[in-house]
Design a protein around this motif. Structure first.
Motif, PDB file in Angstrom:
ATOM      1  N   LYS A  39       0.829  -1.209   0.000  1.00  0.00           N
ATOM      2  CA  LYS A  39       0.000   0.000   0.000  1.00  0.00           C
ATOM      3  C   LYS A  39       0.858   1.251   0.000  1.00  0.00           C
ATOM      4  O   LYS A  39       0.562   2.232  -0.705  1.00  0.00           O
ATOM      5  CB  LYS A  39      -0.934   0.008   1.209  1.00  0.00           C
ATOM      6  CG  LYS A  39      -1.891   1.191   1.237  1.00  0.00           C
ATOM      7  CD  LYS A  39      -2.847   1.111   2.417  1.00  0.00           C
ATOM      8  CE  LYS A  39      -3.799   2.286   2.433  1.00  0.00           C
ATOM      9  NZ  LYS A  39      -4.739   2.197   3.589  1.00  0.00           N
ATOM     10  N   VAL A  69       2.177   1.807  -3.467  1.00  0.00           N
ATOM     11  CA  VAL A  69       1.116   2.325  -4.339  1.00  0.00           C
ATOM     12  C   VAL A  69       0.937   3.824  -4.130  1.00  0.00           C
ATOM     13  O   VAL A  69       0.834   4.602  -5.096  1.00  0.00           O
ATOM     14  CB  VAL A  69      -0.205   1.579  -4.072  1.00  0.00           C
ATOM     15  CG1 VAL A  69      -1.369   2.261  -4.804  1.00  0.00           C
ATOM     16  CG2 VAL A  69      -0.088   0.126  -4.508  1.00  0.00           C
ATOM     17  N   VAL A 121      -4.055   0.049  -9.289  1.00  0.00           N
ATOM     18  CA  VAL A 121      -4.271  -1.293  -8.760  1.00  0.00           C
ATOM     19  C   VAL A 121      -5.219  -2.038  -9.697  1.00  0.00           C
ATOM     20  O   VAL A 121      -6.388  -1.673  -9.835  1.00  0.00           O
ATOM     21  CB  VAL A 121      -4.857  -1.246  -7.331  1.00  0.00           C
ATOM     22  CG1 VAL A 121      -5.052  -2.666  -6.799  1.00  0.00           C
ATOM     23  CG2 VAL A 121      -3.941  -0.454  -6.405  1.00  0.00           C
ATOM     24  N   TRP A 155      -6.883  -5.567  -4.183  1.00  0.00           N
ATOM     25  CA  TRP A 155      -7.035  -4.448  -3.242  1.00  0.00           C
ATOM     26  C   TRP A 155      -6.949  -4.912  -1.796  1.00  0.00           C
ATOM     27  O   TRP A 155      -6.387  -4.220  -0.935  1.00  0.00           O
ATOM     28  CB  TRP A 155      -8.372  -3.747  -3.481  1.00  0.00           C
ATOM     29  CG  TRP A 155      -8.379  -2.790  -4.625  1.00  0.00           C
ATOM     30  CD1 TRP A 155      -8.771  -3.041  -5.912  1.00  0.00           C
ATOM     31  CD2 TRP A 155      -7.952  -1.427  -4.599  1.00  0.00           C
ATOM     32  NE1 TRP A 155      -8.617  -1.909  -6.690  1.00  0.00           N
ATOM     33  CE2 TRP A 155      -8.122  -0.906  -5.908  1.00  0.00           C
ATOM     34  CE3 TRP A 155      -7.432  -0.582  -3.615  1.00  0.00           C
ATOM     35  CZ2 TRP A 155      -7.797   0.394  -6.245  1.00  0.00           C
ATOM     36  CZ3 TRP A 155      -7.120   0.717  -3.941  1.00  0.00           C
ATOM     37  CH2 TRP A 155      -7.293   1.201  -5.240  1.00  0.00           C
ATOM     38  N   LEU A 198      -3.239  -5.255  -0.165  1.00  0.00           N
ATOM     39  CA  LEU A 198      -2.245  -4.178  -0.148  1.00  0.00           C
ATOM     40  C   LEU A 198      -1.660  -3.952   1.239  1.00  0.00           C
ATOM     41  O   LEU A 198      -0.474  -3.642   1.381  1.00  0.00           O
ATOM     42  CB  LEU A 198      -2.871  -2.879  -0.675  1.00  0.00           C
ATOM     43  CG  LEU A 198      -3.395  -2.914  -2.111  1.00  0.00           C
ATOM     44  CD1 LEU A 198      -3.861  -1.537  -2.537  1.00  0.00           C
ATOM     45  CD2 LEU A 198      -2.319  -3.433  -3.067  1.00  0.00           C
ATOM     46  N   CYS A 243       4.019  -8.732  -5.095  1.00  0.00           N
ATOM     47  CA  CYS A 243       3.098  -8.218  -6.106  1.00  0.00           C
ATOM     48  C   CYS A 243       3.776  -8.241  -7.476  1.00  0.00           C
ATOM     49  O   CYS A 243       4.995  -8.410  -7.579  1.00  0.00           O
ATOM     50  CB  CYS A 243       2.625  -6.800  -5.778  1.00  0.00           C
ATOM     51  SG  CYS A 243       3.896  -5.536  -6.005  1.00  0.00           S
ATOM     52  N   PRO A 255      -1.344  -9.250  -5.614  1.00  0.00           N
ATOM     53  CA  PRO A 255      -1.777  -8.005  -6.249  1.00  0.00           C
ATOM     54  C   PRO A 255      -1.065  -7.743  -7.576  1.00  0.00           C
ATOM     55  O   PRO A 255       0.089  -8.125  -7.763  1.00  0.00           O
ATOM     56  CB  PRO A 255      -1.408  -6.932  -5.215  1.00  0.00           C
ATOM     57  CG  PRO A 255      -1.236  -7.660  -3.928  1.00  0.00           C
ATOM     58  CD  PRO A 255      -0.742  -9.025  -4.296  1.00  0.00           C
TER      59      PRO A 255
END
Length: 311
Positions: free
Chosen positions: A7, A10, A17, A21, A24, A86, A109
């Motif tokens: 997160k 991001v 994304v 979700w 994260l 990710c 992710p």
């Protein structure tokens, strides 16, 4: 071990994304190295580093387009390991449907950025190295003396803060007092700074806490400094033999880095600020190639040899 959440990445790089979700906040990065899984997409999975962020750029996506649908499905099924933090696609490339399906099954992710692969990889690596760098906290004072970061250590009450105050009055800059947070930014490089709560503050017994920046101006402080030299203050011990020539160089290990260490005995009448100031200047001269003690010993040896020849 330091960790960075997906997160936070991001938010830092304003990533899109695509899926995952709910993962994260749960998934964390523990290493700063990135990985481009080109060999894995070609079918070689023997040394797949699943702990790294997986970066997919033009090369990887162009290669996967040349495979059959069955091959793409098989490669992405094997590629999507549950421990992968990710996947990140660059240049806003379309995400293969087989990757989305496999990633959703393994709850990995998928993110996307419009930046070029090389540029994004460089920015992300620098960001991760900064946050994941080994860190420790030491009791002492860090002062910038003529561009040399000097870490002053010693037992409580030995006079570290008072010495730092005198150094500030002599035109040098305070970095941290009492607690120095040290980060190993790269191999052989230590950077020290003060905790936010006590930044620019100096504690003087009998006087209290003073704000160095308020009293002496912004030029008397700095936020961080690379540490090059450590000086340990200790009470004078009559039976101890202190180095009088400067040939014996001690080292101290902080995290994984060794730094030169000087031991300075404290007794009435010694001006510690001047001694430490000269120690920093002498250290800088040594880095430039001039070592006064070694030259003295060399000249002494030449004089002795000349005397033997005359005899």
């Amino acid at each position: 071990m330091s960790k960075v959440t997906i997160k936070s990445i991001v938010q830092q790089f304003d990533l899109e994304v695509i899926s995952g979700w709910d993962q994260l906040d749960r998934r964390r990065v523990t290493v700063a190295d990135l990985y481009r899984p080109g060999l894995e997409l070609a079918g070689f999975f023997t040394f797949h580093p699943v702990e790294r962020l997986q970066l997919l750029g033009k090369t990887e996506l162009s290669f996967i387009e040349g495979l059959t649908k069955a091959e793409r499905q098989e490669r992405f099924d094997r590629l999507c390991h549950p421990e992968i933090p990710c996947f990140i696609l660059t240049r806003n490339y379309d995400v293969p449907s087989e990757l989305v399906q496999a990633a959703q099954e393994k709850k990995v992710p998928i993110l996307r950025t419009e930046m070029a692969t090389t540029r994004f990889a460089s920015k992300l690596t620098n960001y991760l190295e900064k946050l994941l760098a080994p860190t420790t906290t030491m009791h002492g004072v860090l002062v910038d003396i003529y561009g040399i970061g000097v870490l002053i250590t010693g037992s409580s009450g030995i006079g570290k803060s008072e010495t730092a105050l005198e150094l500030v009055k002599r035109g040098h800059r305070l970095v941290a007092d009492d607690a120095v947070e040290i980060t190993q930014t790269e191999e052989g490089s230590l950077v020290g700074h003060a905790p936010d709560l006590i930044r620019y503050l100096l504690e003087i017994r009998g006087l209290g806490i003073i704000n160095v920046m308020t009293l002496f101006g912004a030029g008397a402080v700095r936020d961080k400094k690379r540490i090059s030299l450590t000086i340990h203050l200790e009470a004078w011990q009559e039976k101890r033999q202190y180095d009088r020539l400067g040939l014996d160089e001690e080292k101290v290990r902080i995290i994984d880095t060794e730094l030169p260490k000087l031991i300075v005995p404290v007794r009435p009448g010694r001006n510690l600020a001047v001694i430490i100031e000269v120690a920093a200047m002498n250290f800088r001269l040594k880095r430039l190639g001039y070592h006064a003690a070694q030259q003295f010993v060399q000249k002494l040896g030449e004089v002795i040899d000349e005397g033997d020849e005359i005899d």
